[in-house]
Structures are given as C-alpha cells and as structure tokens.
Scaffold this motif. Structure first.
Motif, PDB file in Angstrom:
ATOM      1  N   SER A  66      19.929  -5.627 -25.577  1.00  0.00           N
ATOM      2  CA  SER A  66      21.028  -5.196 -26.443  1.00  0.00           C
ATOM      3  C   SER A  66      22.375  -5.757 -26.004  1.00  0.00           C
ATOM      4  O   SER A  66      23.228  -6.077 -26.837  1.00  0.00           O
ATOM      5  N   LEU A 235      22.244  -0.516 -30.401  1.00  0.00           N
ATOM      6  CA  LEU A 235      21.101  -1.399 -30.193  1.00  0.00           C
ATOM      7  C   LEU A 235      20.236  -0.948 -29.035  1.00  0.00           C
ATOM      8  O   LEU A 235      19.024  -1.160 -29.023  1.00  0.00           O
ATOM      9  N   GLN A 380      20.022  -9.353 -33.260  1.00  0.00           N
ATOM     10  CA  GLN A 380      20.466  -7.958 -33.126  1.00  0.00           C
ATOM     11  C   GLN A 380      19.620  -7.020 -33.985  1.00  0.00           C
ATOM     12  O   GLN A 380      20.112  -6.042 -34.566  1.00  0.00           O
TER      13      GLN A 380
END
Length: 517
Positions: A66, A235, A380
């Motif tokens: 992330s 994330l 992402q």
C-alpha cells in the motif's frame, strides 16, 4: 524494459537474502540441537510465529503493497519536502498503531496463544511456557514493522542492498543467544526469545544511516491533512489480508497442528524453513523489485507493464520449477544434513520430510502470486487480491479439515500448497480478463523445454541421492558436502541444458538484456 535490466536488482537482493537464509539455516541447526521437536520447540516456534503474522499485517507485506505505490506517486508528482512530510506522517500513524497492538499483545498473551494454538491448553507446562516466550517476542513486531517502513522507502529509491541485508542481524542475534546465553539458563528458550527481541532492535538501527542518506530520517508525526496518508490507510486494510494469505494459511495449519498430533507444529516448522529458502532468496527478491517497477510503469501508463509482468512470470517458472524438483527429491537428505543432530531424531527428520514434500508443491504458485499481486497493487487495487485471498483461505481450511487427521503434517502442507495454487490462478485469470497481462510469444516452447529438462535433472538426482541409511551414517561435513555437490551438479546440468536447448530467456538475462519478444 530499459537497458538497465531489473535482474541485476533481483540478483543483488537475492545474494544478500541468501546470506541471511544461510545464517537462518545455521540458526535452525542450533535450535534443532537445542530443542529437537518436542514441547520446548513447539512453544518457541508458536511464540516466534505469532509476531511474524502480525508483522505481515502491519509491516512488510501489507505496508509495502500500500505504501510503495503511493510513495512512488509522490516522488513523481510532488516536491521533495512534500514527499518527506508524507513519509513522516505515515511513520507517525504506523508507530502509534504498532505501540497499541504490541501492548495489547503482551497483556493478552494467554488469549493469543489459546486462539492460535488451542491444543496447547491440554498441556499446562507447554501453554504457560508459550505465553512466557510470547511476552518476550511480541515487541519484535514493533521493531520489524518499522524496519519494513524503512525498507519500503529505500526500495522506492532503488536502495535494495540494505533492506535485503538487514535480516542477517536477527539470525546473528538468535545464534548468539542460543550459543552463549541459553546454556546458562534453566530454560534455554528464554534466552532465544530475548535473541528475537534484540534482533528486532538491531535491524531497525541498521536501517537508520541509509534513511539519512535518502533524506527521510525524520521524527514521526501524527497528522491526517496529507491525502496520501488516508490513501495508504485505505489501501492497507485490504492489503493486510491480501499480502498475508500465506501466513494466515500457515497459522490456520498451526491451530490444527496443535490439535492433531504431538510435535506436528515442529515438523511443519522445520520443513517450512527449507521451503522458505527458495521463496525468500528468489520470491521475495523478485517481488521487491517488481512492485516499484510496475508502480512506476502504471503511473506512467507505460506499454512495458505487461512485458515486465511476463518477464517476471517467465523467471518464476524457470527458477521455481527446478527448485521444486530438487527440493522434493532431496527433502529427506536436506533435513538429515541440516537438523539430524542432538535432540532432533531420525524419526523427526522422516516426519518433517512428509510436510516438506507437501509444502514443496506450493513453491511455484506462491512465487507466482508474489509476482501477480503487485500488478494489482501497482494500480492501487487491493480489493481484488483480498477477494481471491479469502477464497484461498477457504480452500486451505476445507482441505485441511479433510486431510489433517488422516495425514497430519502432510495433509496440512498439501492444503497450503493447494490454496496457493488457487490464489495464483485466480490472480492470473483476472489480469488476463482486465487486459493488464498478455502472454508474450514463446511460452509453449519454453514450458516444453524447461519441463523436459527438469525431468532429466530429477532422474539424475534420484540415481545419485542414495538411501536414508547412507545419509544417517555420514558425518556432518560429509552430509553437507554431498548435499552441496548434488545441488551444484543439478544447477550446472540445468543451466547447460537450457543453453543447449536454446532457452533464450536465460541467455538474455545472463547478458543483462530484456527478454526477446
């Protein structure tokens, strides 16, 4: 791909990781002599695994997946000062979270052990020892997760050597504690647990000078004004699960292992250590290089993205296939050569061989997943790997429940490998469907040639391996020399055969050129 071939970075990371793994083997040889595969070994291995699971959740796995893409985006679109502020803000929130989790883990050690290894409750001495050891090892989570933060920054800036070398300090610390401190304690496992704690501190301290060199040695801050911090936190939740699938499967196996039979936890640990050698040396190195490379190409919308992914998958196949064949055939000789000393018996080696065979079947899909998942993280997208990870965990649990009692450690290891195969297949299929990956020409011939070559190597190893009685009759150095000779012979034959068969990928990588289209 650029003329600066990423294989150089893979080899650089792999060479440093190999040093760490070799020291890790030395560590495990010492622990096998000290603990064997009994009550003390089971207690220590569970106490060591628990902070490692949380490390995957808060540290290197989830955090890297992330944090690195967002940091790469900042480097490309923001000023130097904004990028440094972003890193300091993320460090602040990570440090606070780790501190809370560590305190809760220490105070609630009994509940954690009961949740992870419920079978230990039937043996009060084993349960209480595990709790005592966990209270010492749990702070390792705090230090190693901050090490992962530093490593993510350094990898993003192309400084791969320091993060790859850092684990050496953990192994040296454990070895020193086991050799010089443990013999003077009534319970030697206490000394080894403190070795884990000290190793975490040393790893963090080793990273600091390198962080200063890239301009990111700053005090953590607790601010949420930076949108990048919120993006990393959003994330990281899904990434924590997606990056930890293998560890979650391993811990589900640990729970069942504590229930199905005596010493099964130890058998799984020793075999897992051998499987972690190719996974650590090659799989981690390749995943570490691929993530920032794919992240940059995704941000630039580069047409090289599918070619980079294809290159990584070819490298996975060409290295992972012979590693799998060699590990399966030399499973028992390797365990005897490394661990059959002191308290670790010949029966322990045989029982560990069964789980090593089961785990060995999962080498290729586990490495493939470490290559395929970063393709999603680079965009992402953490939700897709999470969904497939949940399916993988369900598959692991279902097969484990079926096979654990009749096959014990073999069944649990097979379940882990099957789950890894399902995870890798689902990731690959989704990338194909979304158009993010398109196989480059030459795959059918590559598969045919490499599979045939691996079969030949396997037959040679079978002919030269020898029986169990032979390995048990040899001394330590004779065993190690024989294992090393067989390994070098197999590697030489594989590379020579690949050259003769015209497997161009290996030739191009050797010459540091991108793979041919």
């Amino acid at each position: 791909m650029s003329s600066h071939h990423p294989l150089r970075s893979v080899l650089k990371i792999g060479s440093n990781t190999m040093l760490s793994r070799l020291l890790g083997f030395a560590r495990d040889v010492i622990l096998a002599r000290l603990f064997g595969a009994g009550v003390i070994a089971d207690a220590f291995f569970v106490a060591f695994r628990i902070p490692n699971l949380f490390r995957r959740l808060f540290g290197e796995g989830a955090f890297s997946q992330s944090f690195v893409p967002v940091l790469g985006e900042y480097r490309a679109t923001r000023s130097v000062e904004e990028t440094r502020a972003f890193v300091a803000d993320v460090a602040g929130w990570l440090t606070l979270t780790l501190a809370v989790v560590t305190i809760v883990g220490i105070l609630g050690a009994s509940a954690v052990v009961y949740a992870i290894a419920p079978g230990f409750a039937d043996s009060p001495d084993k349960f209480h020892l595990t709790v005592e050891l966990l209270r010492i090892t749990f702070p390792y989570l705090f230090f190693i997760s901050l090490v992962a933060l530093a490593g993510g920054v350094l990898n993003t800036y192309g400084r791969f050597t320091v993060p790859a070398f850092t684990p050496v300090f953990l192994n040296l610390s454990i070895i020193a504690a086991a050799v010089f401190w443990a013999p003077h304690l009534q319970q030697p496992a206490i000394a080894v647990a403190w070795g884990v704690f000290i190793g975490g501190v040393l790893q963090l301290l080793f990273q600091l000078p390198a962080l200063r060199q890239v301009g990111h040695l700053r005090w953590p801050r607790l601010r949420r004004r930076d949108p990048g911090v919120g993006k990393v936190l959003r994330l990281m939740g899904p990434a924590a699960f997606g990056a930890s699938v293998a560890q979650i499967n391993l811990f589900l196996n640990t729970i069942l292992a504590s229930l199905v039979g005596a010493n099964v936890v130890s058998y799984l640990y020793y075999s897992d250590r051998l499987v972690e050698f190719p996974l650590g040396v090659f799989g981690v190195a390749l995943g570490t290089v691929v993530l920032p490379l794919l992240s940059r190409q995704a941000a630039e919308r580069s047409p090289q993205f599918p070619k980079t992914l294809d290159w990584a998958l070819r490298l996975t196949w060409l290295i992972g296939l012979p590693a799998t064949v060699g590990l399966l055939i030399l499973a028992q000789p390797l365990l005897i050569s490394l661990f059959r000393y002191g308290a670790y018996t010949a029966e322990d080696a045989w029982q560990s061989t069964l789980s090593l065979i089961g785990y060995g079947l999962g080498i290729l899909p586990i490495i493939a997943a470490r290559v395929l998942a970063p393709a999603f993280y680079a965009h992402q997208n953490t939700r897709t790997p999470v969904r497939f990870g949940m399916i993988s965990v369900a598959v692991n649990m279902g097969i484990s429940l079926i096979l654990a009692w009749p096959l014990q450690q073999l069944g649990l290891a097979i379940a882990t490998s099957c789950a890894a195969l399902v995870n890798a297949f689902l990731l690959w299929r989704r990338l194909r469907r979304d158009g993010l990956y398109q196989p480059q020409p030459g795959w059918p011939m590559l598969l045919l040639k490499s599979a045939g070559l691996a079969m030949v190597i396997g037959m040679v190893l079978l002919l030269l391996r020898g029986n169990t009685a032979l390995w048990l009759s040899l001394s330590l150095w004779e065993r190690l020399l024989r294992v090393l000779s067989l390994t070098l012979l197999a590697a030489t034959l594989y590379l020579a055969g690949a050259w003769w068969l015209g497997i161009h990928e290996l030739r191009d990588w050797y010459r540091q050129r991108p793979p041919r289209a």
